[in-house]
Design a protein around this motif. Sequence first.
Motif, PDB file in Angstrom:
ATOM      1  N   PRO A  44     -27.907  76.626 -71.434  1.00 24.38           N
ATOM      2  CA  PRO A  44     -26.989  75.173 -71.770  1.00 24.38           C
ATOM      3  C   PRO A  44     -27.412  74.041 -70.958  1.00 24.38           C
ATOM      4  O   PRO A  44     -27.366  73.071 -71.354  1.00 24.38           O
ATOM      5  N   ARG A  45     -28.026  74.350 -69.761  1.00 28.04           N
ATOM      6  CA  ARG A  45     -28.560  73.152 -68.787  1.00 28.04           C
ATOM      7  C   ARG A  45     -29.744  72.609 -69.535  1.00 28.04           C
ATOM      8  O   ARG A  45     -30.039  71.328 -69.147  1.00 28.04           O
ATOM      9  N   ARG A  46     -30.534  73.257 -70.420  1.00 28.41           N
ATOM     10  CA  ARG A  46     -31.512  72.709 -71.178  1.00 28.41           C
ATOM     11  C   ARG A  46     -31.381  72.269 -72.507  1.00 28.41           C
ATOM     12  O   ARG A  46     -32.110  71.405 -73.010  1.00 28.41           O
ATOM     13  N   VAL A  47     -30.163  72.209 -73.277  1.00 26.65           N
ATOM     14  CA  VAL A  47     -29.720  71.842 -74.250  1.00 26.65           C
ATOM     15  C   VAL A  47     -28.662  70.548 -73.780  1.00 26.65           C
ATOM     16  O   VAL A  47     -27.728  70.460 -73.348  1.00 26.65           O
ATOM     17  N   LEU A  48     -29.328  69.447 -74.330  1.00 27.28           N
ATOM     18  CA  LEU A  48     -28.827  68.130 -73.521  1.00 27.28           C
ATOM     19  C   LEU A  48     -27.618  67.625 -75.055  1.00 27.28           C
ATOM     20  O   LEU A  48     -28.186  67.671 -76.060  1.00 27.28           O
ATOM     21  N   LYS A  49     -26.564  67.148 -74.361  1.00 27.51           N
ATOM     22  CA  LYS A  49     -25.685  66.651 -75.399  1.00 27.51           C
ATOM     23  C   LYS A  49     -25.958  64.984 -75.366  1.00 27.51           C
ATOM     24  O   LYS A  49     -26.061  64.546 -74.304  1.00 27.51           O
ATOM     25  N   THR A  50     -25.499  64.374 -76.494  1.00 27.00           N
ATOM     26  CA  THR A  50     -25.900  62.819 -76.576  1.00 27.00           C
ATOM     27  C   THR A  50     -24.393  62.572 -76.786  1.00 27.00           C
ATOM     28  O   THR A  50     -23.602  62.589 -77.715  1.00 27.00           O
ATOM     29  N   LEU A  51     -24.044  61.398 -75.989  1.00 27.86           N
ATOM     30  CA  LEU A  51     -22.614  60.881 -75.702  1.00 27.86           C
ATOM     31  C   LEU A  51     -22.810  59.524 -75.870  1.00 27.86           C
ATOM     32  O   LEU A  51     -23.556  58.982 -75.538  1.00 27.86           O
ATOM     33  N   MET A  52     -21.613  58.867 -76.571  1.00 28.54           N
ATOM     34  CA  MET A  52     -21.690  57.226 -76.815  1.00 28.54           C
ATOM     35  C   MET A  52     -20.650  56.967 -75.985  1.00 28.54           C
ATOM     36  O   MET A  52     -19.413  57.587 -76.011  1.00 28.54           O
ATOM     37  N   ARG A  68     -22.178  70.472 -68.762  1.00 24.75           N
ATOM     38  CA  ARG A  68     -21.651  69.733 -67.778  1.00 24.75           C
ATOM     39  C   ARG A  68     -20.779  68.477 -68.314  1.00 24.75           C
ATOM     40  O   ARG A  68     -20.903  68.277 -69.488  1.00 24.75           O
ATOM     41  N   GLU A  69     -20.097  67.866 -67.465  1.00 21.53           N
ATOM     42  CA  GLU A  69     -19.124  66.695 -67.899  1.00 21.53           C
ATOM     43  C   GLU A  69     -19.845  65.543 -67.174  1.00 21.53           C
ATOM     44  O   GLU A  69     -20.039  65.494 -66.031  1.00 21.53           O
ATOM     45  N   VAL A  70     -19.594  64.386 -67.967  1.00 19.52           N
ATOM     46  CA  VAL A  70     -19.965  63.118 -67.335  1.00 19.52           C
ATOM     47  C   VAL A  70     -19.044  62.603 -66.544  1.00 19.52           C
ATOM     48  O   VAL A  70     -17.676  62.706 -66.598  1.00 19.52           O
ATOM     49  N   SER A  71     -19.411  62.008 -65.326  1.00 19.06           N
ATOM     50  CA  SER A  71     -18.427  61.378 -64.254  1.00 19.06           C
ATOM     51  C   SER A  71     -18.587  60.099 -64.901  1.00 19.06           C
ATOM     52  O   SER A  71     -19.574  59.169 -64.781  1.00 19.06           O
ATOM     53  N   MET A  72     -17.197  59.304 -65.403  1.00 19.32           N
ATOM     54  CA  MET A  72     -17.232  58.141 -65.546  1.00 19.32           C
ATOM     55  C   MET A  72     -17.646  56.865 -64.517  1.00 19.32           C
ATOM     56  O   MET A  72     -18.137  55.966 -64.875  1.00 19.32           O
ATOM     57  N   ALA A  83     -16.403  50.039 -65.171  1.00 23.27           N
ATOM     58  CA  ALA A  83     -15.698  50.979 -65.623  1.00 23.27           C
ATOM     59  C   ALA A  83     -16.499  51.787 -66.902  1.00 23.27           C
ATOM     60  O   ALA A  83     -16.949  50.830 -67.681  1.00 23.27           O
ATOM     61  N   ALA A  84     -16.291  52.787 -67.113  1.00 27.19           N
ATOM     62  CA  ALA A  84     -16.813  53.307 -68.204  1.00 27.19           C
ATOM     63  C   ALA A  84     -15.946  54.370 -68.999  1.00 27.19           C
ATOM     64  O   ALA A  84     -14.755  54.708 -68.289  1.00 27.19           O
ATOM     65  N   GLN A  85     -15.838  54.624 -70.171  1.00 31.04           N
ATOM     66  CA  GLN A  85     -15.134  55.282 -70.992  1.00 31.04           C
ATOM     67  C   GLN A  85     -15.994  55.654 -72.425  1.00 31.04           C
ATOM     68  O   GLN A  85     -16.766  55.161 -72.932  1.00 31.04           O
ATOM     69  N   MET A  86     -15.419  56.905 -72.773  1.00 31.61           N
ATOM     70  CA  MET A  86     -15.915  57.512 -74.001  1.00 31.61           C
ATOM     71  C   MET A  86     -15.814  56.635 -74.982  1.00 31.61           C
ATOM     72  O   MET A  86     -14.597  56.001 -75.144  1.00 31.61           O
ATOM     73  N   MET A  87     -16.659  56.598 -76.200  1.00 29.76           N
ATOM     74  CA  MET A  87     -16.378  55.870 -77.184  1.00 29.76           C
ATOM     75  C   MET A  87     -15.572  56.760 -78.310  1.00 29.76           C
ATOM     76  O   MET A  87     -15.844  57.817 -78.380  1.00 29.76           O
TER      77      MET A  87
END
Length: 157
Positions: A44-52, A68-72, A83-87
């Motif tokens: 799973p560490r080699r499979v990257l997810k694309t987030l907006m 892993r989870e993104v730190s805002m 500040a950041a937030q998921m789309m």
Amino acid sequence: MSKTTRATLALQKAGVAFRTLTYTYDPSAERIGLQAAEAIGADPRRVLKTLMAQVDGKPVCVVVPSDREVSMKKLAAAFGGKAAQMMRPAEAERLTGYVVGGISPFGQKRAVPTAMEETALAEETVFLNGGQRGLQVEVAPKEACAALNARVAALVA
């Protein structure tokens, strides 16, 4: 399933070597990236997810390991923001031209600033969404970063 998408065409145009892998996409999977990793037999560490996401209201693309989870806070800092937030999914689909579960950082309808988790660059190759559900592309992470003009940063919590 077509193995030619806007993402694969963008990789070809950028001269990035890649390999495509297909798998059975499970729309009921709780975590799409982890389901993809299991389906293709990759760590799973080699499979990257694309987030907006949005940083200070401006759209950005974020590429991190699927386990892993993104730190805002770190995401905002990576783009010099406060500040950041998921789309929202509908907004991500409209902006990228891809459907959720098939969003690739390559060949998006509208190019936006992109950041990749720094730990991904330690891998020889990584897997990213190829522009449709059930399609992954295997690429060298440094080549992917160059093609995306991505900034590299610590992005995970």
